[in-house]
Design an enzyme around this catalytic site. Structure first.
Site, PDB file in Angstrom:
ATOM      1  N   HIS A 338      -6.118   0.966   4.354  1.00 56.78           N
ATOM      2  CA  HIS A 338      -7.264   0.939   5.198  1.00 56.78           C
ATOM      3  C   HIS A 338      -7.424   2.011   5.986  1.00 56.78           C
ATOM      4  CE1 HIS A 338      -9.931  -0.973   8.161  1.00 56.78           C
ATOM      5  NE2 HIS A 338     -10.531  -1.567   7.353  1.00 56.78           N
ATOM      6  N   ASP A 397      -8.572  -7.804   1.743  1.00 54.60           N
ATOM      7  CA  ASP A 397      -8.821  -8.537   0.592  1.00 54.60           C
ATOM      8  C   ASP A 397      -7.744  -8.704  -0.347  1.00 54.60           C
ATOM      9  OD1 ASP A 397     -11.688  -7.455   0.595  1.00 54.60           O
ATOM     10  OD2 ASP A 397     -11.136  -5.401   0.683  1.00 54.60           O
TER      11      ASP A 397
END
Length: 460
Positions: A338, A397
């Site tokens: 991320h 996700d």
């Protein structure tokens, strides 16, 4: 007659492809920019600095995303935290307990800047319920016509069509945009689910059924009610979907689709154009479409790893992915890493907990254990492969697609569910842009081509 027309169209399409090859070559040759120029001019590609940190382009009070702590002026990696209007999302989820309307409370918090009282929430739920009906005419004339295999595109088309059904679509006063935003939040679940049913019926020859949402149910409950042929769902299923919507509702002003909201809003355009643009941004596999990539990656993994409990087999497969020898040959382990979070993504930590509970209810604990094992191995592999010193954690996700699959949500609706969840965040940022910024967003691009003399047509 129609089949003949389709065959002719295919032939014409092949001829067109042949003609296009010449122009494609011309395009590539004349649109290549030397990568060294980006370094020479210190261009913040992707609006990020050389360390990958986002360039500051705006201010917001809607949400905060943190992955570091400042210690003596140094950024030290820390467990990630996400705050909605200053409140830790972990506390929001824990505070919901057995209440059914967690997503609705979150919508209220994001848009109005505070948690609702019991009376305020009750009035707000009534308002959303009154706004959610699309109307038979819209469903017949818009949703059912021009069906699309990609539901995100269908949603964009339907959102733009709502402009025609609005008596005052161009008014960008705060009062009118608030009304439009709440209507879009309420209507988007129906638009997504009905678009899916229309696609299945007209493109896949499946039985068409349209079930109206029921008053008194949460948005998560109504999604499951409208989606499933029997309309049934368990309490845990509705709770898990509600939590997933809460966790996806907002993520700062810098994520691609929300930044799109700010950019398009700053031009003074209408709410339907702004929302459509944000949906288009979220559709991309580098943004909202990543959860489907994770699911497809795990499908491939299951086909190639015989022993799900073998660290060696899993590691070998993941290493092949990083070496561009497996899955889609992109060299990416989807769901890992991320831009802000370092040690952990708080959304992933929360969703993983609910994924485990749902897996136990569904008898899918073996699959959950596989996800857990891959998560533990993949982060270290990515760090070693890319020679990174920054920790690589799983992002939201990683488990969201698995959760949607256990809920029986078809893959075509994975990203649309994300859009439904993110609509409150987009709305809050649109309102914030209109109230506070009031300046068109226009970053600079430097011309690095060469000036040339015009050549008359006969001399070329």
């Amino acid at each position: 007659m129609e089949k003949k027309h389709e065959m002719m169209s295919l032939e014409d399409s092949e001829q067109l492809k042949g003609r296009m090859k010449f122009f494609e070559k011309e395009l590539v040759e004349n649109h290549h920019i030397d990568p060294n120029l980006y370094v020479e001019y210190d261009v913040k590609r992707g609006l990020r600095d050389s360390a990958g940190k986002g360039v500051l382009t705006g201010l917001t009070e809607i949400s905060d995303v943190t992955g570091y702590k400042l210690v003596n002026g140094r950024r030290i990696p820390a467990d990630g935290a996400l705050y909605y209007r200053g409140i830790n999302v972990q506390d929001i989820v824990n505070g919901l307990k057995d209440r059914r309307f967690g997503f609705e409370e979150t919508i209220y918090l994001l848009i109005f800047g505070k948690l609702p009282s019991r009376e305020e929430l009750s009035r707000f739920l009534e308002l959303l319920s009154d706004m959610e009906d699309l109307g038979g005419r819209f469903v017949r004339d818009v949703v059912m016509k021009g069906t699309n295999a990609n539901i995100m595109n269908a949603m964009e088309r339907c959102v733009l069509a709502l402009y025609t059904y609005d008596d005052n679509p161009e008014d960008i006063s705060v009062e009118n945009v608030l009304r439009q935003s709440l209507e879009l939040i309420a209507k988007l679940p129906e638009i997504a689910v009905y678009s899916y049913h229309a696609y299945r019926h007209f493109r896949k020859d499946e039985t068409l059924f349209i079930r109206n949402p029921q008053k008194g149910l949460s948005l998560a409950e109504n999604i499951l009610l409208m989606l499933r042929p029997d309309g049934n769902y368990t309490e845990l299923e509705a709770k898990v979907l509600d939590i997933a919507l809460v966790l996806h509702a907002e993520h700062g002003g810098g994520n691609n689709s929300t930044f799109t909201t700010h950019v398009v809003t700053s031009s003074g355009t209408d709410s339907y154009s702004s929302t459509s643009a944000s949906i288009g941004s979220l559709k991309g596999p580098r943004h909202g479409g990543a959860n489907l990539k994770v699911q497809n990656m795990f499908t491939d993994l299951k086909a190639n790893v015989k022993d799900w409990e073998s660290d060696e087999e899993i590691t070998a497969y993941l290493q092949k992915i990083l070496n561009k020898e497996a899955f889609d040959h992109a060299g990416l382990i989807y769901g890992m890493g991320h831009a802000v979070y370092t040690l952990s993504d708080p959304r992933e930590v929360i969703l993983k907990r609910f994924a485990q509970a749902l897996a136990e209810e569904k008898g899918m604990t073996d699959e959950f254990k596989l996800y857990d094992k891959v998560e533990g191995i993949a982060g270290k592999l990515v760090m070693e492969h890319r020679k990174l010193f920054k920790n690589v954690c799983a992002n939201v996700d990683f488990y969201s697609g698995f959760v949607y699959s256990m809920l029986g949500i078809p893959e075509e609706l994975f990203t649309p569910i994300f859009a439904i969840a993110r609509m409150p965040g987009w709305s809050a940022h649109r309102l914030e842009e209109l109230i506070s910024a009031n300046k068109i967003i226009r970053p600079a691009y430097k011309y690095v081509g060469h000036h040339a003399d015009f050549v008359p047509f006969d001399e070329r």
